[in-house]
Design a protein around this motif. Structure first.
Motif, PDB file in Angstrom:
ATOM      1  N   PRO A 142       0.820  -1.207   0.000  1.00 44.68           N
ATOM      2  CA  PRO A 142       0.000   0.000   0.000  1.00 44.68           C
ATOM      3  C   PRO A 142       0.855   1.260   0.000  1.00 44.68           C
ATOM      4  N   GLU A 143       0.359   2.263  -0.704  1.00 49.80           N
ATOM      5  CA  GLU A 143       1.007   3.567  -0.692  1.00 49.80           C
ATOM      6  C   GLU A 143       0.532   4.326   0.543  1.00 49.80           C
ATOM      7  N   VAL A 144       1.414   5.138   1.114  1.00 49.41           N
ATOM      8  CA  VAL A 144       1.055   5.940   2.275  1.00 49.41           C
ATOM      9  C   VAL A 144       1.376   7.399   1.986  1.00 49.41           C
ATOM     10  N   PHE A 145       0.312   8.200   1.903  1.00 45.62           N
ATOM     11  CA  PHE A 145       0.405   9.649   1.737  1.00 45.62           C
ATOM     12  C   PHE A 145      -0.340  10.255   2.924  1.00 45.62           C
ATOM     13  N   ILE A 146       0.352  10.928   3.805  1.00 47.38           N
ATOM     14  CA  ILE A 146      -0.280  11.491   4.995  1.00 47.38           C
ATOM     15  C   ILE A 146      -0.564  12.966   4.743  1.00 47.38           C
ATOM     16  N   GLY A 147      -1.771  13.256   4.274  1.00 47.10           N
ATOM     17  CA  GLY A 147      -2.195  14.631   4.039  1.00 47.10           C
ATOM     18  C   GLY A 147      -2.696  15.266   5.320  1.00 47.10           C
ATOM     19  N   GLY A 148      -2.616  16.599   5.392  1.00 45.01           N
ATOM     20  CA  GLY A 148      -3.042  17.300   6.599  1.00 45.01           C
ATOM     21  C   GLY A 148      -2.253  16.847   7.811  1.00 45.01           C
ATOM     22  N   ALA A 149      -0.968  16.561   7.602  1.00 49.64           N
ATOM     23  CA  ALA A 149      -0.143  15.922   8.624  1.00 49.64           C
ATOM     24  C   ALA A 149       0.002  16.740   9.898  1.00 49.64           C
ATOM     25  N   GLY A 150      -0.057  18.053   9.801  1.00 48.74           N
ATOM     26  CA  GLY A 150       0.078  18.880  10.997  1.00 48.74           C
ATOM     27  C   GLY A 150      -0.972  18.580  12.044  1.00 48.74           C
ATOM     28  N   GLY A 151      -2.139  18.145  11.625  1.00 54.93           N
ATOM     29  CA  GLY A 151      -3.210  17.810  12.551  1.00 54.93           C
ATOM     30  C   GLY A 151      -3.227  16.354  12.975  1.00 54.93           C
ATOM     31  N   LYS A 152      -2.256  15.560  12.483  1.00 57.39           N
ATOM     32  CA  LYS A 152      -2.240  14.131  12.788  1.00 57.39           C
ATOM     33  C   LYS A 152      -1.103  13.730  13.729  1.00 57.39           C
ATOM     34  N   PHE A 153      -0.245  14.700  14.037  1.00 52.18           N
ATOM     35  CA  PHE A 153       0.867  14.460  14.959  1.00 52.18           C
ATOM     36  C   PHE A 153       0.843  15.547  16.027  1.00 52.18           C
ATOM     37  N   ASP A 154       1.134  15.159  17.273  1.00 55.93           N
ATOM     38  CA  ASP A 154       1.153  16.165  18.336  1.00 55.93           C
ATOM     39  C   ASP A 154       2.517  16.862  18.377  1.00 55.93           C
ATOM     40  N   ALA A 155       2.705  17.764  19.327  1.00 57.03           N
ATOM     41  CA  ALA A 155       3.937  18.555  19.432  1.00 57.03           C
ATOM     42  C   ALA A 155       5.173  17.688  19.675  1.00 57.03           C
ATOM     43  N   ASP A 156       4.973  16.492  20.221  1.00 58.78           N
ATOM     44  CA  ASP A 156       6.093  15.580  20.472  1.00 58.78           C
ATOM     45  C   ASP A 156       6.340  14.625  19.313  1.00 58.78           C
ATOM     46  N   GLY A 157       5.590  14.773  18.208  1.00 55.92           N
ATOM     47  CA  GLY A 157       5.766  13.922  17.048  1.00 55.92           C
ATOM     48  C   GLY A 157       5.009  12.616  17.108  1.00 55.92           C
ATOM     49  N   ASN A 158       4.111  12.459  18.057  1.00 55.24           N
ATOM     50  CA  ASN A 158       3.318  11.243  18.173  1.00 55.24           C
ATOM     51  C   ASN A 158       2.084  11.341  17.291  1.00 55.24           C
ATOM     52  N   CYS A 159       1.786  10.263  16.591  1.00 50.92           N
ATOM     53  CA  CYS A 159       0.608  10.244  15.728  1.00 50.92           C
ATOM     54  C   CYS A 159      -0.642  10.106  16.583  1.00 50.92           C
ATOM     55  N   THR A 160      -1.572  11.019  16.357  1.00 50.27           N
ATOM     56  CA  THR A 160      -2.828  11.034  17.111  1.00 50.27           C
ATOM     57  C   THR A 160      -4.007  10.561  16.267  1.00 50.27           C
ATOM     58  N   ASP A 161      -3.746  10.145  15.042  1.00 48.49           N
ATOM     59  CA  ASP A 161      -4.807   9.776  14.113  1.00 48.49           C
ATOM     60  C   ASP A 161      -4.782   8.265  13.885  1.00 48.49           C
ATOM     61  N   GLU A 162      -5.834   7.581  14.306  1.00 45.45           N
ATOM     62  CA  GLU A 162      -5.876   6.120  14.204  1.00 45.45           C
ATOM     63  C   GLU A 162      -5.876   5.629  12.752  1.00 45.45           C
ATOM     64  N   THR A 163      -6.514   6.365  11.858  1.00 46.73           N
ATOM     65  CA  THR A 163      -6.522   5.957  10.451  1.00 46.73           C
ATOM     66  C   THR A 163      -5.102   5.972   9.890  1.00 46.73           C
TER      67      THR A 163
END
Length: 186
Positions: A142-163
């Motif tokens: 699968p290809e992975v393109f993370i759009g709108g990435a600023g809203g999917k990672f917190d200030a510490d770089g942790n992904c907050t988006d389950e999808t």
């Protein structure tokens, strides 16, 4: 089964890069049989054929050797001006020199993150062309393109988006299988 040694390359030098966060996410979601080592390339000089004629600079040689030892490579890179960041392309140019260039027949997985809606799609298509030229074995799907990435990672770089976590985790599972397939083809 022995642990698969995976080199991670981030196309951005910035510590707070969403692509570095995406690369770290990929490492955290890899199957237990895989171990990610994010390798820095900040010290690689601009490619110069006159320098190359005298041999590889030490940072280039170290990177060549590290990639050659790896079972696979995960690349997470931003898109600059619809393409590959210049400094990162320079690293690939250095590594591609010589008959023993380390990308040949090496399994590679690509992912990208961007604040924009396309998630770095254009850079991935350019990366696929470059990786084709260096004879790397790029995972198609699968290809992975993370759009709108600023809203999917917190200030510490942790992904907050389950999808996003699911997409990246699925890609890493597929990459584990791809590495096995490439090894069987060799």
């Amino acid at each position: 089964m022995s642990t698969l040694d995976i080199v991670g390359l981030c196309g951005s030098l910035r510590n707070a890069s969403v692509n570095r966060a995406a690369l770290n996410l990929a490492g955290s979601l890899m199957p237990a049989s895989m171990q990610l080592d994010v390798v820095e390339w900040r010290e690689v000089p601009s490619f110069d054929a006159d320098v190359f004629a005298k041999g590889y600079p030490a940072p280039v040689q170290a990177l060549r050797e590290r990639i050659a030892r790896a079972d696979g490579i995960v690349i997470a890179t931003p898109e600059y001006n619809f393409s590959i960041p210049g400094a990162f392309k320079n690293v690939i140019d250095w590594l591609s020199r010589g008959e023993d260039q380390p990308f040949a027949h090496k399994p590679v997985a690509l992912l990208s993150a961007s604040p924009g809606p396309l998630g770095g799609a254009r850079v991935q298509y350019d990366m696929r062309r470059v990786m084709l030229f260096v004879n790397a074995m790029v995972l198609v799907k699968p290809e992975v393109f993370i759009g709108g990435a600023g809203g999917k990672f917190d200030a510490d770089g942790n992904c907050t988006d389950e999808t996003t976590r699911k997409f990246v985790g699925d890609q890493m599972k597929a990459f584990e299988k791809w590495i096995g397939a490439v090894k069987r083809m060799a």
